[in-house]
Design a protein around this motif. Structure first.
Motif, PDB file in Angstrom:
ATOM      1  N   THR A  89       0.794  -1.227   0.000  1.00  0.00           N
ATOM      2  CA  THR A  89       0.000   0.000   0.000  1.00  0.00           C
ATOM      3  C   THR A  89       0.829   1.280   0.000  1.00  0.00           C
ATOM      4  N   PRO A 143      -2.198   5.319   0.535  1.00  0.00           N
ATOM      5  CA  PRO A 143      -2.999   4.134   0.835  1.00  0.00           C
ATOM      6  C   PRO A 143      -4.391   4.477   1.371  1.00  0.00           C
ATOM      7  N   PHE A 175      -6.942   2.244  -5.403  1.00  0.00           N
ATOM      8  CA  PHE A 175      -7.301   1.275  -4.373  1.00  0.00           C
ATOM      9  C   PHE A 175      -8.820   1.119  -4.316  1.00  0.00           C
ATOM     10  N   LEU A 229      -9.336  -1.827   1.154  1.00  0.00           N
ATOM     11  CA  LEU A 229      -8.181  -1.954   2.036  1.00  0.00           C
ATOM     12  C   LEU A 229      -8.651  -2.429   3.403  1.00  0.00           C
ATOM     13  N   VAL A 284      -5.825  -6.365   0.287  1.00  0.00           N
ATOM     14  CA  VAL A 284      -5.566  -5.187  -0.538  1.00  0.00           C
ATOM     15  C   VAL A 284      -6.147  -5.503  -1.909  1.00  0.00           C
TER      16      VAL A 284
END
Length: 151
Positions: A36, A53, A76, A79, A85
């Motif tokens: 991340t 992240p 992303f 998370l 992830v």
């Protein structure tokens, strides 16, 4: 974190995917950090990483091989510290061929280490998938070597 709703890629027209697993020697917190915010310690060219992240945040980094630079883009999607992830993954002609694919890294606790389950979905064709099927085990080995106790 962005206030925008998360838009997951539509992979229905691109059904090609792969799965790879590896037992890792690093603890889950270190693996999570490497995936991340620390791509440059194990995969990306130093100084090329732009990454925050947070869900829905875009990222960029480059890899280098044989004097050539290969840009990687994504964002992303999910998370879960020390558990999961999930991100989009876009590369050029020798990678995803510009398709927005989805890579999921899942950490499974087991008696001896962490089993890292990787699923990469949404390839535009079998050739792109097969290139990644060869590459991902090597990439995970490098992640393990740079973050764990593997010699």
């Amino acid at each position: 974190m962005s206030d925008q709703p998360i838009r997951f890629p539509d992979l229905s027209a691109r059904p090609h995917e792969l799965k790879v697993e590896r037992v890792m020697s690093a603890p889950p917190a270190l693996l999570y950090a490497a995936l991340t915010q620390g791509f440059d310690i194990w995969f990306a060219a130093p100084g090329s990483v732009l990454m925050k992240p947070a869900v829905n945040e875009p990222f960029f980094f480059e890899t280098e091989h044989a004097g050539n630079r290969y840009p990687h883009y994504g964002r992303f999607l999910r998370l879960e510290p020390e558990r999961l992830v999930e991100l989009t993954w876009v590369t050029g002609a020798d990678g995803t061929e510009g398709a927005e694919t989805v890579v999921t890294f899942q950490f499974v606790h087991q008696p001896r280490g962490i089993r890292l389950r990787l699923r990469h979905a949404g390839f535009p064709n079998e050739a792109a998938r097969d290139r990644h099927l060869v590459a991902w085990p090597l990439v995970l080995e490098q992640l393990d070597r740079r973050t764990g106790t593997v010699d």
